[in-house]
Design a protein around this motif. Structure first.
Motif, PDB file in Angstrom:
ATOM      1  N   PRO A 167       0.812  -1.216   0.000  1.00  0.00           N
ATOM      2  CA  PRO A 167       0.000   0.000   0.000  1.00  0.00           C
ATOM      3  C   PRO A 167       0.846   1.268   0.000  1.00  0.00           C
ATOM      4  O   PRO A 167       0.495   2.251  -0.653  1.00  0.00           O
ATOM      5  CB  PRO A 167      -0.802  -0.104   1.305  1.00  0.00           C
ATOM      6  N   ALA A 168       1.990   1.256   0.699  1.00  0.00           N
ATOM      7  CA  ALA A 168       2.843   2.450   0.739  1.00  0.00           C
ATOM      8  C   ALA A 168       3.407   2.749  -0.643  1.00  0.00           C
ATOM      9  O   ALA A 168       3.532   3.907  -1.045  1.00  0.00           O
ATOM     10  CB  ALA A 168       3.965   2.272   1.752  1.00  0.00           C
ATOM     11  N   THR A 169       3.747   1.699  -1.395  1.00  0.00           N
ATOM     12  CA  THR A 169       4.233   1.896  -2.769  1.00  0.00           C
ATOM     13  C   THR A 169       3.142   2.526  -3.628  1.00  0.00           C
ATOM     14  O   THR A 169       3.394   3.473  -4.369  1.00  0.00           O
ATOM     15  CB  THR A 169       4.675   0.550  -3.368  1.00  0.00           C
ATOM     16  N   VAL A 170       1.912   2.002  -3.507  1.00  0.00           N
ATOM     17  CA  VAL A 170       0.793   2.566  -4.272  1.00  0.00           C
ATOM     18  C   VAL A 170       0.591   4.034  -3.889  1.00  0.00           C
ATOM     19  O   VAL A 170       0.307   4.882  -4.742  1.00  0.00           O
ATOM     20  CB  VAL A 170      -0.495   1.753  -4.017  1.00  0.00           C
ATOM     21  N   ALA A 171       0.808   4.356  -2.603  1.00  0.00           N
ATOM     22  CA  ALA A 171       0.592   5.725  -2.113  1.00  0.00           C
ATOM     23  C   ALA A 171       1.558   6.723  -2.734  1.00  0.00           C
ATOM     24  O   ALA A 171       1.304   7.926  -2.695  1.00  0.00           O
ATOM     25  CB  ALA A 171       0.713   5.768  -0.590  1.00  0.00           C
ATOM     26  N   LEU A 172       2.665   6.249  -3.321  1.00  0.00           N
ATOM     27  CA  LEU A 172       3.607   7.159  -3.991  1.00  0.00           C
ATOM     28  C   LEU A 172       2.936   7.874  -5.169  1.00  0.00           C
ATOM     29  O   LEU A 172       3.467   8.851  -5.693  1.00  0.00           O
ATOM     30  CB  LEU A 172       4.847   6.402  -4.479  1.00  0.00           C
ATOM     31  N   ALA A 173       1.765   7.388  -5.593  1.00  0.00           N
ATOM     32  CA  ALA A 173       1.012   8.065  -6.653  1.00  0.00           C
ATOM     33  C   ALA A 173       0.629   9.481  -6.225  1.00  0.00           C
ATOM     34  O   ALA A 173       0.535  10.380  -7.061  1.00  0.00           O
ATOM     35  CB  ALA A 173      -0.242   7.268  -7.013  1.00  0.00           C
ATOM     36  N   VAL A 174       0.431   9.688  -4.927  1.00  0.00           N
ATOM     37  CA  VAL A 174      -0.037  10.998  -4.453  1.00  0.00           C
ATOM     38  C   VAL A 174       0.985  12.116  -4.702  1.00  0.00           C
ATOM     39  O   VAL A 174       0.638  13.107  -5.360  1.00  0.00           O
ATOM     40  CB  VAL A 174      -0.464  10.921  -2.969  1.00  0.00           C
ATOM     41  N   LEU A 180       3.345  12.160  -6.782  1.00  0.00           N
ATOM     42  CA  LEU A 180       3.535  12.259  -8.226  1.00  0.00           C
ATOM     43  C   LEU A 180       2.451  13.149  -8.845  1.00  0.00           C
ATOM     44  O   LEU A 180       2.731  14.038  -9.650  1.00  0.00           O
ATOM     45  CB  LEU A 180       3.507  10.865  -8.859  1.00  0.00           C
ATOM     46  N   VAL A 181       1.199  12.901  -8.450  1.00  0.00           N
ATOM     47  CA  VAL A 181       0.089  13.669  -9.009  1.00  0.00           C
ATOM     48  C   VAL A 181       0.157  15.124  -8.553  1.00  0.00           C
ATOM     49  O   VAL A 181      -0.162  16.050  -9.314  1.00  0.00           O
ATOM     50  CB  VAL A 181      -1.259  13.007  -8.620  1.00  0.00           C
ATOM     51  N   VAL A 182       0.636  15.351  -7.313  1.00  0.00           N
ATOM     52  CA  VAL A 182       0.747  16.716  -6.803  1.00  0.00           C
ATOM     53  C   VAL A 182       1.736  17.529  -7.647  1.00  0.00           C
ATOM     54  O   VAL A 182       1.514  18.700  -7.941  1.00  0.00           O
ATOM     55  CB  VAL A 182       1.179  16.705  -5.320  1.00  0.00           C
ATOM     56  N   VAL A 232       9.850   8.950  -8.470  1.00  0.00           N
ATOM     57  CA  VAL A 232       8.786   8.109  -9.034  1.00  0.00           C
ATOM     58  C   VAL A 232       9.059   7.798 -10.507  1.00  0.00           C
ATOM     59  O   VAL A 232       8.919   6.653 -10.954  1.00  0.00           O
ATOM     60  CB  VAL A 232       7.409   8.778  -8.861  1.00  0.00           C
ATOM     61  N   LEU A 236      -6.050   2.209  -1.301  1.00  0.00           N
ATOM     62  CA  LEU A 236      -4.693   1.789  -1.670  1.00  0.00           C
ATOM     63  C   LEU A 236      -4.621   0.280  -1.888  1.00  0.00           C
ATOM     64  O   LEU A 236      -4.011  -0.195  -2.844  1.00  0.00           O
ATOM     65  CB  LEU A 236      -3.699   2.211  -0.583  1.00  0.00           C
ATOM     66  N   GLN A 248      -3.654  -1.842  -5.153  1.00  0.00           N
ATOM     67  CA  GLN A 248      -2.560  -2.816  -5.117  1.00  0.00           C
ATOM     68  C   GLN A 248      -3.026  -4.160  -5.680  1.00  0.00           C
ATOM     69  O   GLN A 248      -2.334  -4.797  -6.485  1.00  0.00           O
ATOM     70  CB  GLN A 248      -2.058  -3.005  -3.681  1.00  0.00           C
ATOM     71  N   PRO A 262       2.455  -3.862  -6.886  1.00  0.00           N
ATOM     72  CA  PRO A 262       2.228  -2.550  -6.292  1.00  0.00           C
ATOM     73  C   PRO A 262       2.655  -1.396  -7.201  1.00  0.00           C
ATOM     74  O   PRO A 262       2.039  -0.319  -7.166  1.00  0.00           O
ATOM     75  CB  PRO A 262       3.092  -2.574  -5.029  1.00  0.00           C
ATOM     76  N   LEU A 273       0.389   1.614  -8.400  1.00  0.00           N
ATOM     77  CA  LEU A 273       0.791   3.039  -8.333  1.00  0.00           C
ATOM     78  C   LEU A 273       0.403   3.762  -9.619  1.00  0.00           C
ATOM     79  O   LEU A 273      -0.201   4.838  -9.596  1.00  0.00           O
ATOM     80  CB  LEU A 273       2.305   3.104  -8.104  1.00  0.00           C
ATOM     81  N   LEU A 300       1.465   6.665   5.618  1.00  0.00           N
ATOM     82  CA  LEU A 300       2.310   5.590   5.087  1.00  0.00           C
ATOM     83  C   LEU A 300       3.620   6.128   4.539  1.00  0.00           C
ATOM     84  O   LEU A 300       4.676   5.537   4.735  1.00  0.00           O
ATOM     85  CB  LEU A 300       1.574   4.827   3.982  1.00  0.00           C
TER      86      LEU A 300
END
Lengths: 242, 126
Positions: free
Chosen positions: A76-83, A85-87, A217, B15, B19, B36, B40, B68
């Motif tokens: 989930p933390a890896t997926v959260a790196l999208a935030v 990036l989008v900012v 990213v 999230l 994933q 993951p 992303l 996170l």
């Protein structure tokens, strides 16, 4: 081991407690000592936890099992790196071509210099494969490394050490090269030294930090797309050694 | 409505769903990528293309994404500790490894920064 010792070590939350507790202490130490990059909390924590395991004679496999709740959050933390990036998306879009050219050149430099130096020294293939992902943020390095046949703990440590090098030496090296543009400073640190570098350049300015996050990213995405395709080809051509 | 601790659970679910979607896509297409990372990309696309992307980012993602990302370094520790098994190998190659790490980091920093710097400058002049 004493009864008390056994009761503590065999508690199912021992691994989480040891890891989180040490990290908490390491963050405090880092802050108190003026955020010295050599005392980067993740590095200090790894050294101390590894030392404790050695001292208590606990197998790494047992530790890994008991620390699973922490490892599980990495996805989930890896997926959260999208935030982030989008900012940073708008500023990046306005300079899309220069950014892409710089990121591609930076990633290729990271890969080719690592490959070149290690081949020059005749280092084994498994060590080489574990180091190719070193400039990429650690969760991605773990995933890609597994994909191309590297060793996950080595990939994690090479990635962390690379981040620390970028955080310690990056800002002054860029100053020596007379790079003053916050965007260029940020992007370069992100490409070369991912999240740990980003944390360091964020202290310079928020803009540099945002561009660094984008560099991190973008290089993660590019390296992820590139390595699983290129490595098997290079391997069959005998370019990776034994 | 989205304020408070319960929002953290909601954003964590988002999230996790992305994933899993990334993992499914990898399994179906045999992409040589970690699940993951595909998650992303899917999430970034959804936030950029989606009509309510901005609102979703602020209200549905920020609560757990911020938490996170702050914790990210801690999450590397279990993998990093595994290095104890490899200390003899690392020690045997310490010169080569140190050279590769230092040379590569310096070269990557300089190439990326100098290139972006000169491209941005040239464009500003044009």
């Amino acid at each position: 081991m004493s009864v008390l010792g056994t009761a503590i070590v065999q508690n199912p939350v021992f691994g989480v407690g040891l890891t989180a507790g040490t990290y908490w202490g390491a963050v405090g130490l880092h802050r108190r000592l003026g955020r010295n990059p050599l005392l980067t909390p993740v590095f200090v924590t790894i050294v101390i936890v590894a030392g404790v395991l050695e001292l208590l004679g606990i197998d790494y496999a047992d530790y890994l099992t008991s620390v699973q709740p922490i490892s599980l959050l990495l996805g989930p933390a890896t997926v959260a790196l999208a935030v982030p990036l989008v900012v940073a998306a708008r500023g990046l879009r306005d300079a899309a071509v220069p950014v892409l050219v710089a990121v591609v050149a930076g990633c290729l430099t990271a890969l080719l210099t690592t490959w070149g130096v290690l081949r020059l020294f005749g280092v084994d293939k498994d060590l080489l494969l574990s180091m190719l992902t070193k400039s990429v943020t650690t969760p991605v390095a773990l995933g890609v490394s597994a994909e191309i046949g590297g060793t996950a703990p080595l990939a994690a440590v090479f990635s962390i050490v690379t981040g620390i090098i970028g955080a310690v030496a990056g800002p002054s090296l860029l100053r020596l090269a007379r790079i003053r543009d916050e965007r260029a400073r940020g992007l370069a640190v992100g490409v070369a030294a991912h999240g740990i570098g980003t944390a360091a350049i964020l202290a310079e300015s928020e803009k540099a930090g945002g561009w660094s996050g984008a560099g991190m990213v973008l290089s993660a995405l590019l390296t992820t797309a590139l390595l699983p395709v290129v490595v098997p080809l290079a391997d069959s051509a005998g370019l990776l050694g034994r | 409505m989205n304020r408070g601790p319960i929002a953290v659970i909601g954003s964590l679910v988002v999230l996790v769903v992305f994933q899993i979607a990334g993992g499914v896509l990898v399994a179906v297409t045999h992409l040589p990528l970690p699940g993951p990372v595909v998650g992303l990309v899917l999430l970034a696309l959804a936030l950029v293309i989606g009509p309510k992307g901005r609102q979703w980012r602020r209200e549905r993602l920020q609560p757990s994404a911020d938490g996170l990302l702050v914790l990210l370094p801690l999450l590397f520790v279990p993998a990093g500790v595994g290095v104890i098994a490899y200390l003899p190998v690392l020690w045997a190659h310490i010169g080569a490894l140190a050279a590769a790490l230092l040379i590569s980091a310096a070269a990557t920093l300089l190439v990326t920064a100098l290139l972006l710097n000169s491209l941005l400058r040239r464009r500003a002049r044009a």
